[in-house]
Design a protein around this motif. Structure first.
Motif, PDB file in Angstrom:
ATOM      1  N   UNK A 182     -56.954 -22.347 -39.248  1.00  0.00           N
ATOM      2  CA  UNK A 182     -56.284 -23.635 -39.028  1.00  0.00           C
ATOM      3  C   UNK A 182     -54.768 -23.493 -39.120  1.00  0.00           C
ATOM      4  N   UNK A 183     -54.291 -22.729 -40.104  1.00  0.00           N
ATOM      5  CA  UNK A 183     -52.859 -22.517 -40.291  1.00  0.00           C
ATOM      6  C   UNK A 183     -52.254 -21.797 -39.095  1.00  0.00           C
ATOM      7  N   UNK A 184     -52.929 -20.764 -38.608  1.00  0.00           N
ATOM      8  CA  UNK A 184     -52.427 -20.027 -37.441  1.00  0.00           C
ATOM      9  C   UNK A 184     -52.404 -20.923 -36.203  1.00  0.00           C
ATOM     10  N   UNK A 185     -53.446 -21.712 -36.017  1.00  0.00           N
ATOM     11  CA  UNK A 185     -53.480 -22.625 -34.869  1.00  0.00           C
ATOM     12  C   UNK A 185     -52.352 -23.645 -34.958  1.00  0.00           C
ATOM     13  N   UNK A 186     -52.151 -24.216 -36.143  1.00  0.00           N
ATOM     14  CA  UNK A 186     -51.086 -25.203 -36.324  1.00  0.00           C
ATOM     15  C   UNK A 186     -49.726 -24.611 -35.981  1.00  0.00           C
ATOM     16  N   UNK A 187     -49.499 -23.356 -36.348  1.00  0.00           N
ATOM     17  CA  UNK A 187     -48.225 -22.699 -36.058  1.00  0.00           C
ATOM     18  C   UNK A 187     -47.994 -22.569 -34.555  1.00  0.00           C
ATOM     19  N   UNK A 188     -49.080 -22.566 -33.781  1.00  0.00           N
ATOM     20  CA  UNK A 188     -48.965 -22.457 -32.327  1.00  0.00           C
ATOM     21  C   UNK A 188     -49.030 -23.816 -31.633  1.00  0.00           C
ATOM     22  N   UNK A 189     -49.109 -24.886 -32.415  1.00  0.00           N
ATOM     23  CA  UNK A 189     -49.201 -26.227 -31.846  1.00  0.00           C
ATOM     24  C   UNK A 189     -50.611 -26.642 -31.476  1.00  0.00           C
ATOM     25  N   UNK A 211     -52.561 -26.489 -18.988  1.00  0.00           N
ATOM     26  CA  UNK A 211     -52.872 -26.166 -20.380  1.00  0.00           C
ATOM     27  C   UNK A 211     -52.236 -24.835 -20.762  1.00  0.00           C
ATOM     28  N   UNK A 212     -51.889 -24.728 -22.019  1.00  0.00           N
ATOM     29  CA  UNK A 212     -51.344 -23.495 -22.580  1.00  0.00           C
ATOM     30  C   UNK A 212     -52.446 -22.873 -23.426  1.00  0.00           C
ATOM     31  N   UNK A 213     -52.786 -21.606 -23.165  1.00  0.00           N
ATOM     32  CA  UNK A 213     -53.821 -20.936 -23.943  1.00  0.00           C
ATOM     33  C   UNK A 213     -53.218 -20.292 -25.182  1.00  0.00           C
ATOM     34  N   UNK A 214     -53.959 -20.361 -26.277  1.00  0.00           N
ATOM     35  CA  UNK A 214     -53.562 -19.761 -27.549  1.00  0.00           C
ATOM     36  C   UNK A 214     -54.667 -18.786 -27.944  1.00  0.00           C
ATOM     37  N   UNK A 215     -54.303 -17.525 -28.152  1.00  0.00           N
ATOM     38  CA  UNK A 215     -55.242 -16.497 -28.587  1.00  0.00           C
ATOM     39  C   UNK A 215     -54.872 -16.103 -30.009  1.00  0.00           C
ATOM     40  N   UNK A 216     -55.800 -16.257 -30.940  1.00  0.00           N
ATOM     41  CA  UNK A 216     -55.491 -15.896 -32.322  1.00  0.00           C
ATOM     42  C   UNK A 216     -55.961 -14.480 -32.616  1.00  0.00           C
ATOM     43  N   UNK A 217     -55.289 -13.859 -33.556  1.00  0.00           N
ATOM     44  CA  UNK A 217     -55.815 -12.634 -34.144  1.00  0.00           C
ATOM     45  C   UNK A 217     -57.007 -13.043 -34.991  1.00  0.00           C
ATOM     46  N   UNK A 218     -57.803 -12.097 -35.402  1.00  0.00           N
ATOM     47  CA  UNK A 218     -58.899 -12.426 -36.297  1.00  0.00           C
ATOM     48  C   UNK A 218     -58.357 -12.966 -37.604  1.00  0.00           C
ATOM     49  N   UNK A 219     -58.781 -14.171 -37.977  1.00  0.00           N
ATOM     50  CA  UNK A 219     -58.384 -14.748 -39.271  1.00  0.00           C
ATOM     51  C   UNK A 219     -59.213 -14.052 -40.347  1.00  0.00           C
ATOM     52  N   UNK A 220     -58.531 -13.631 -41.395  1.00  0.00           N
ATOM     53  CA  UNK A 220     -59.164 -12.856 -42.464  1.00  0.00           C
ATOM     54  C   UNK A 220     -59.149 -13.645 -43.773  1.00  0.00           C
ATOM     55  N   UNK A 221     -59.973 -13.249 -44.733  1.00  0.00           N
ATOM     56  CA  UNK A 221     -60.045 -13.968 -46.014  1.00  0.00           C
ATOM     57  C   UNK A 221     -58.973 -13.494 -46.997  1.00  0.00           C
ATOM     58  N   UNK A 238     -58.120 -27.174 -34.554  1.00  0.00           N
ATOM     59  CA  UNK A 238     -59.495 -26.727 -34.347  1.00  0.00           C
ATOM     60  C   UNK A 238     -60.151 -27.411 -33.152  1.00  0.00           C
ATOM     61  N   UNK A 239     -59.840 -28.665 -32.904  1.00  0.00           N
ATOM     62  CA  UNK A 239     -60.446 -29.376 -31.782  1.00  0.00           C
ATOM     63  C   UNK A 239     -59.929 -28.897 -30.423  1.00  0.00           C
ATOM     64  N   UNK A 240     -58.946 -28.011 -30.414  1.00  0.00           N
ATOM     65  CA  UNK A 240     -58.455 -27.410 -29.172  1.00  0.00           C
ATOM     66  C   UNK A 240     -59.149 -26.077 -28.870  1.00  0.00           C
ATOM     67  N   UNK A 241     -59.953 -25.586 -29.796  1.00  0.00           N
ATOM     68  CA  UNK A 241     -60.589 -24.277 -29.634  1.00  0.00           C
ATOM     69  C   UNK A 241     -61.654 -24.343 -28.544  1.00  0.00           C
ATOM     70  N   UNK A 288     -62.773 -14.379 -38.171  1.00  0.00           N
ATOM     71  CA  UNK A 288     -62.999 -15.279 -37.039  1.00  0.00           C
ATOM     72  C   UNK A 288     -61.784 -15.248 -36.141  1.00  0.00           C
ATOM     73  N   UNK A 289     -62.023 -15.000 -34.847  1.00  0.00           N
ATOM     74  CA  UNK A 289     -60.942 -15.115 -33.872  1.00  0.00           C
ATOM     75  C   UNK A 289     -61.264 -16.267 -32.933  1.00  0.00           C
ATOM     76  N   UNK A 290     -60.220 -16.827 -32.341  1.00  0.00           N
ATOM     77  CA  UNK A 290     -60.412 -18.022 -31.517  1.00  0.00           C
ATOM     78  C   UNK A 290     -59.473 -18.007 -30.314  1.00  0.00           C
TER      79      UNK A 290
END
Length: 137
Positions: free
Chosen positions: A64-71, A29-39, A74-77, A127-129
């Motif tokens: 969701x947009x940041x996650x999509x950019x990394x491939x 598995x490849x881990x994806x760490x997001x920055x905090x998503x802001x409003x 939300x169901x991968x979180x 929210x960070x994930x």
């Protein structure tokens, strides 16, 4: 091939929590760490000052947009941290409801925190994930 993420509900712990108590990630598995998503909107402005729910919706859309950019999706979180600039538990519950709605049946472990202030003017939610995606995905 099975998904690399397994969410663990622990029968010995209270079922009052609306999330799994732990998650595992199995290789490969490849881990994806997001920055905090802001409003923030596309121009970098904080949306809907004073409205926790509306800001939470923008945050989750941005996440969701940041996650999509990394491939990822939300169901991968496998873990989230939700920050709410408030000392009122009702505001935390409001934000949590929005976050839970975005995740649907996927209920990764999460930490929900009330904090004094967040980084942008008028910001109430962040929210960070961490996500895990099957290698090659």
């Amino acid at each position: 091939m099975p998904e690399p993420v397994a969410l663990l509900h622990v029968p010995a712990l209270s079922d009052a929590a609306e999330y799994a108590y732990a998650a595992t990630v199995d290789p490969p598995a490849r881990l994806v760490f997001t920055a905090g998503a802001c409003p923030l909107d596309a121009e970098g402005r904080t949306v809907t000052p004073g409205d926790h729910a509306a800001q939470a919706r923008q945050v989750m859309t941005n996440l969701e947009t940041a996650l999509e950019a990394s491939g990822a999706r939300l169901t991968d979180v496998v873990k989230t941290t939700v920050y709410v600039a408030s000392s009122r538990q009702a505001d935390l519950v409001t934000v949590w409801g929005v976050v839970r709605d975005f995740f649907g049946d996927h209920d990764p472990p999460s930490t929900l925190l009330g904090v004094a202030v967040l980084g942008y003017n008028d910001q109430l939610v962040e929210v960070e994930a961490v996500a895990a995606v099957r290698m090659g995905a």
